[in-house]
Scaffold this motif. Structure first.
Motif, PDB file in Angstrom:
ATOM      1  N   UNK A  22     -76.739 -84.405 115.562  1.00  0.00           N
ATOM      2  CA  UNK A  22     -77.499 -83.440 114.758  1.00  0.00           C
ATOM      3  C   UNK A  22     -77.063 -81.999 114.961  1.00  0.00           C
ATOM      4  N   UNK A  23     -76.355 -81.713 116.063  1.00  0.00           N
ATOM      5  CA  UNK A  23     -75.931 -80.343 116.342  1.00  0.00           C
ATOM      6  C   UNK A  23     -74.424 -80.220 116.153  1.00  0.00           C
ATOM      7  N   UNK A  24     -74.020 -79.107 115.564  1.00  0.00           N
ATOM      8  CA  UNK A  24     -72.601 -78.918 115.218  1.00  0.00           C
ATOM      9  C   UNK A  24     -72.103 -77.564 115.670  1.00  0.00           C
ATOM     10  N   UNK A  25     -70.942 -77.578 116.327  1.00  0.00           N
ATOM     11  CA  UNK A  25     -70.186 -76.353 116.618  1.00  0.00           C
ATOM     12  C   UNK A  25     -68.918 -76.425 115.794  1.00  0.00           C
ATOM     13  N   UNK A  26     -68.771 -75.525 114.849  1.00  0.00           N
ATOM     14  CA  UNK A  26     -67.639 -75.573 113.918  1.00  0.00           C
ATOM     15  C   UNK A  26     -66.675 -74.429 114.214  1.00  0.00           C
ATOM     16  N   UNK A  27     -65.547 -74.768 114.803  1.00  0.00           N
ATOM     17  CA  UNK A  27     -64.500 -73.791 115.118  1.00  0.00           C
ATOM     18  C   UNK A  27     -63.255 -74.047 114.272  1.00  0.00           C
ATOM     19  N   UNK A  28     -63.443 -74.610 113.099  1.00  0.00           N
ATOM     20  CA  UNK A  28     -62.309 -74.987 112.262  1.00  0.00           C
ATOM     21  C   UNK A  28     -61.909 -73.866 111.318  1.00  0.00           C
ATOM     22  N   UNK A  29     -60.635 -73.879 110.915  1.00  0.00           N
ATOM     23  CA  UNK A  29     -60.140 -72.926 109.925  1.00  0.00           C
ATOM     24  C   UNK A  29     -60.770 -73.211 108.569  1.00  0.00           C
ATOM     25  N   UNK A  30     -61.060 -74.470 108.296  1.00  0.00           N
ATOM     26  CA  UNK A  30     -61.689 -74.822 107.022  1.00  0.00           C
ATOM     27  C   UNK A  30     -63.004 -74.073 106.853  1.00  0.00           C
ATOM     28  N   UNK A  31     -63.801 -73.997 107.904  1.00  0.00           N
ATOM     29  CA  UNK A  31     -65.063 -73.269 107.813  1.00  0.00           C
ATOM     30  C   UNK A  31     -64.815 -71.796 107.512  1.00  0.00           C
ATOM     31  N   UNK A  32     -63.833 -71.214 108.191  1.00  0.00           N
ATOM     32  CA  UNK A  32     -63.524 -69.803 107.974  1.00  0.00           C
ATOM     33  C   UNK A  32     -63.068 -69.560 106.544  1.00  0.00           C
ATOM     34  N   UNK A  33     -62.226 -70.453 106.023  1.00  0.00           N
ATOM     35  CA  UNK A  33     -61.755 -70.311 104.646  1.00  0.00           C
ATOM     36  C   UNK A  33     -62.908 -70.456 103.663  1.00  0.00           C
ATOM     37  N   UNK A  34     -63.811 -71.400 103.916  1.00  0.00           N
ATOM     38  CA  UNK A  34     -64.974 -71.581 103.045  1.00  0.00           C
ATOM     39  C   UNK A  34     -65.852 -70.343 103.044  1.00  0.00           C
TER      40      UNK A  34
END
Length: 254
Positions: A225-237
């Motif tokens: 249920x908990x997410x840490x998003x360190x991806x480039x995809x998130x940054x691009x979005x």
């Protein structure tokens, strides 16, 4: 499509922060040993103690019992593993079983009602030998075949993992990345998750996901249920949202 990168690695704060990779090996082990222990919702029957029978309930209770069959079988196996001090080894065995039964042809073979039980037992013997399964794990698979509940194996593995994590105060974290992460990075991630959760132990499963472009994500907590998003995809979005490039991004994706 995301693909499983490797078996879970375990982080224990009292030992060096290194990833532990469990590999298959080839050994011969005896089968048909006794399966016993503290069984909740289940009882042992038969002279050899090889039969597991769900406790009988009628009406709505019976329906509920069937719905929780996977949890009951997993609880029984977890109790046995705890009683004989093999929780970690049993968890490792079930990881092997999960991989084996993830093959459609193997799963279809075992759930096929036309194939004789004896033939399925022979294949279990081969699996137990080639994968070095503990006797009580091999015997458990034979019990599921006898009870015609081998179709629940994948659900049982997931339920066992839940019991295992509770019994050992372990937090499970799923790390998704574009490329395989080395053991040092996985150990750092495990330490970070431990600080966030306060868990005694942290186990990490790694997943390859090319859609992330670069970087990684970490899912933990109840059912991820908990997410840490360190991806480039998130940054691009986020950049696309801020600049309102969503139409352009959408057209390029089609």
């Amino acid at each position: 499509m995301a693909a499983l990168q490797q078996s879970p690695v375990a982080f224990h704060p009292k030992s060096p922060p290194a990833a532990r990779i469990r590999a298959k090996s080839l050994y011969q082990i005896p089968l048909r040993s006794s399966f016993s222990g503290n069984i909740r919702h289940l009882r042992l029957a038969g002279k050899s103690g090889l039969k597991l029978r769900p406790a009988r309930h009628g009406g709505a209770a019976g329906s509920k019992m069937m719905d929780s069959a996977s949890s009951s079988y997993a609880s029984a196996l977890a109790d046995v593993a705890k009683s004989n001090g093999t929780l970690d080894a049993t968890s490792a065995d079930l990881e092997k079983v999960e991989k084996i039964f993830s093959e459609p042809q193997i799963f279809d073979f075992f759930v096929n009602p036309i194939i004789a039980v004896e033939k399925k037992r022979e294949v279990i013997d081969d699996i137990a030998s080639s994968s070095k399964l503990q006797p009580h794990v091999a015997n458990f698979l034979n019990i599921l075949i006898d009870m015609r509940r081998i179709d629940l194996i994948n659900e049982i593995v997931k339920e066992f993992e839940i019991f295992y994590n509770k019994m050992t105060d372990t937090e499970m974290a799923v790390v998704s990345s574009v490329v395989k992460l080395d053991s040092q990075h996985l150990a750092q991630i495990a330490q970070g998750v431990q600080k966030l959760t306060g868990a005694k132990n942290v186990r990490i499963k790694t997943v390859i996901n090319p859609s992330l472009v670069a970087g990684f994500t970490i899912r933990y907590g109840s059912s991820g249920s908990k997410l840490i998003d360190m991806s480039v995809k998130k940054q691009l979005d986020e950049i696309a949202t801020q600049l309102d490039f969503s139409d352009i991004v959408g057209s390029l994706a089609t």
